[in-house]
Design a protein around this motif. Structure first.
Motif, PDB file in Angstrom:
ATOM      1  N   GLU A  29       0.825  -1.204   0.000  1.00  0.00           N
ATOM      2  CA  GLU A  29       0.000   0.000   0.000  1.00  0.00           C
ATOM      3  C   GLU A  29       0.862   1.258   0.000  1.00  0.00           C
ATOM      4  O   GLU A  29       0.397   2.328  -0.404  1.00  0.00           O
ATOM      5  CB  GLU A  29      -0.946  -0.008   1.184  1.00  0.00           C
ATOM      6  CG  GLU A  29      -2.044  -1.037   1.027  1.00  0.00           C
ATOM      7  CD  GLU A  29      -3.069  -0.962   2.140  1.00  0.00           C
ATOM      8  OE1 GLU A  29      -3.296   0.140   2.677  1.00  0.00           O
ATOM      9  OE2 GLU A  29      -3.638  -2.008   2.463  1.00  0.00           O
ATOM     10  N   ALA A  30       2.102   1.154   0.444  1.00  0.00           N
ATOM     11  CA  ALA A  30       3.002   2.302   0.459  1.00  0.00           C
ATOM     12  C   ALA A  30       3.383   2.739  -0.953  1.00  0.00           C
ATOM     13  O   ALA A  30       3.727   3.897  -1.172  1.00  0.00           O
ATOM     14  CB  ALA A  30       4.264   1.966   1.258  1.00  0.00           C
ATOM     15  N   ASN A  31       3.304   1.829  -1.912  1.00  0.00           N
ATOM     16  CA  ASN A  31       3.629   2.162  -3.300  1.00  0.00           C
ATOM     17  C   ASN A  31       2.350   2.620  -4.000  1.00  0.00           C
ATOM     18  O   ASN A  31       1.572   1.809  -4.484  1.00  0.00           O
ATOM     19  CB  ASN A  31       4.241   0.970  -4.023  1.00  0.00           C
ATOM     20  CG  ASN A  31       4.532   1.273  -5.478  1.00  0.00           C
ATOM     21  OD1 ASN A  31       4.376   2.398  -5.936  1.00  0.00           O
ATOM     22  ND2 ASN A  31       4.958   0.266  -6.215  1.00  0.00           N
ATOM     23  N   LYS A  32       2.140   3.917  -4.080  1.00  0.00           N
ATOM     24  CA  LYS A  32       0.899   4.435  -4.656  1.00  0.00           C
ATOM     25  C   LYS A  32       0.847   4.297  -6.177  1.00  0.00           C
ATOM     26  O   LYS A  32      -0.182   4.550  -6.781  1.00  0.00           O
ATOM     27  CB  LYS A  32       0.681   5.887  -4.246  1.00  0.00           C
ATOM     28  CG  LYS A  32       1.742   6.845  -4.742  1.00  0.00           C
ATOM     29  CD  LYS A  32       1.463   8.242  -4.251  1.00  0.00           C
ATOM     30  CE  LYS A  32       2.539   9.202  -4.722  1.00  0.00           C
ATOM     31  NZ  LYS A  32       2.291  10.564  -4.268  1.00  0.00           N
ATOM     32  N   PHE A  33       1.955   3.885  -6.806  1.00  0.00           N
ATOM     33  CA  PHE A  33       1.983   3.736  -8.257  1.00  0.00           C
ATOM     34  C   PHE A  33       1.857   2.281  -8.706  1.00  0.00           C
ATOM     35  O   PHE A  33       1.926   1.995  -9.889  1.00  0.00           O
ATOM     36  CB  PHE A  33       3.274   4.319  -8.831  1.00  0.00           C
ATOM     37  CG  PHE A  33       3.504   5.746  -8.448  1.00  0.00           C
ATOM     38  CD1 PHE A  33       2.650   6.748  -8.876  1.00  0.00           C
ATOM     39  CD2 PHE A  33       4.562   6.093  -7.632  1.00  0.00           C
ATOM     40  CE1 PHE A  33       2.849   8.065  -8.510  1.00  0.00           C
ATOM     41  CE2 PHE A  33       4.775   7.409  -7.271  1.00  0.00           C
ATOM     42  CZ  PHE A  33       3.920   8.396  -7.711  1.00  0.00           C
ATOM     43  N   ARG A  34       1.685   1.352  -7.746  1.00  0.00           N
ATOM     44  CA  ARG A  34       1.679  -0.061  -8.120  1.00  0.00           C
ATOM     45  C   ARG A  34       0.675  -0.358  -9.212  1.00  0.00           C
ATOM     46  O   ARG A  34      -0.394   0.269  -9.228  1.00  0.00           O
ATOM     47  CB  ARG A  34       1.435  -0.938  -6.885  1.00  0.00           C
ATOM     48  CG  ARG A  34       0.096  -0.799  -6.269  1.00  0.00           C
ATOM     49  CD  ARG A  34      -0.015  -1.729  -5.043  1.00  0.00           C
ATOM     50  NE  ARG A  34      -1.339  -1.634  -4.506  1.00  0.00           N
ATOM     51  CZ  ARG A  34      -1.676  -0.970  -3.422  1.00  0.00           C
ATOM     52  NH1 ARG A  34      -0.762  -0.365  -2.718  1.00  0.00           N
ATOM     53  NH2 ARG A  34      -2.911  -0.918  -3.028  1.00  0.00           N
ATOM     54  N   PRO A  35       0.969  -1.152 -10.168  1.00  0.00           N
ATOM     55  CA  PRO A  35       2.121  -2.040 -10.294  1.00  0.00           C
ATOM     56  C   PRO A  35       3.353  -1.367 -10.896  1.00  0.00           C
ATOM     57  O   PRO A  35       4.347  -2.017 -11.171  1.00  0.00           O
ATOM     58  CB  PRO A  35       1.613  -3.126 -11.233  1.00  0.00           C
ATOM     59  CG  PRO A  35       0.720  -2.398 -12.173  1.00  0.00           C
ATOM     60  CD  PRO A  35       0.036  -1.366 -11.293  1.00  0.00           C
ATOM     61  N   PHE A  36       3.284  -0.052 -11.107  1.00  0.00           N
ATOM     62  CA  PHE A  36       4.421   0.667 -11.676  1.00  0.00           C
ATOM     63  C   PHE A  36       5.397   1.073 -10.584  1.00  0.00           C
ATOM     64  O   PHE A  36       5.031   1.174  -9.422  1.00  0.00           O
ATOM     65  CB  PHE A  36       3.931   1.905 -12.444  1.00  0.00           C
ATOM     66  CG  PHE A  36       2.934   1.558 -13.509  1.00  0.00           C
ATOM     67  CD1 PHE A  36       3.344   1.067 -14.727  1.00  0.00           C
ATOM     68  CD2 PHE A  36       1.579   1.706 -13.280  1.00  0.00           C
ATOM     69  CE1 PHE A  36       2.426   0.726 -15.700  1.00  0.00           C
ATOM     70  CE2 PHE A  36       0.650   1.372 -14.246  1.00  0.00           C
ATOM     71  CZ  PHE A  36       1.081   0.879 -15.461  1.00  0.00           C
TER      72      PHE A  36
END
Length: 60
Positions: A17-24
């Motif tokens: 959840e910390a990666n707001k650009f996932r899956p990028f």
């Protein structure tokens, strides 16, 4: 925690959840992918749609 490859640059990305650009991996890779969709570089294989099957809005 799962790790995936960024669809644009193939860099390893943690799926959290910390990666707001996932899956990028970044905003840049996300925008590159969005641009490819906007330029219709991605297609879904299949037979072309038959325009005769779609009702004309003027004749409804």
């Amino acid at each position: 925690m799962p790790v995936v490859n960024c669809p644009t640059c193939q860099k390893k990305v943690e799926w959290t959840e910390a990666n707001k650009f996932r899956p990028f991996c970044s905003e840049r890779c996300k925008q590159i992918d969005l641009g490819a969709w906007a330029e219709e570089k991605y297609t879904i294989p299949g037979a072309p749609a038959d325009d005769d099957l779609i009702p004309d809005q003027d004749n409804l």
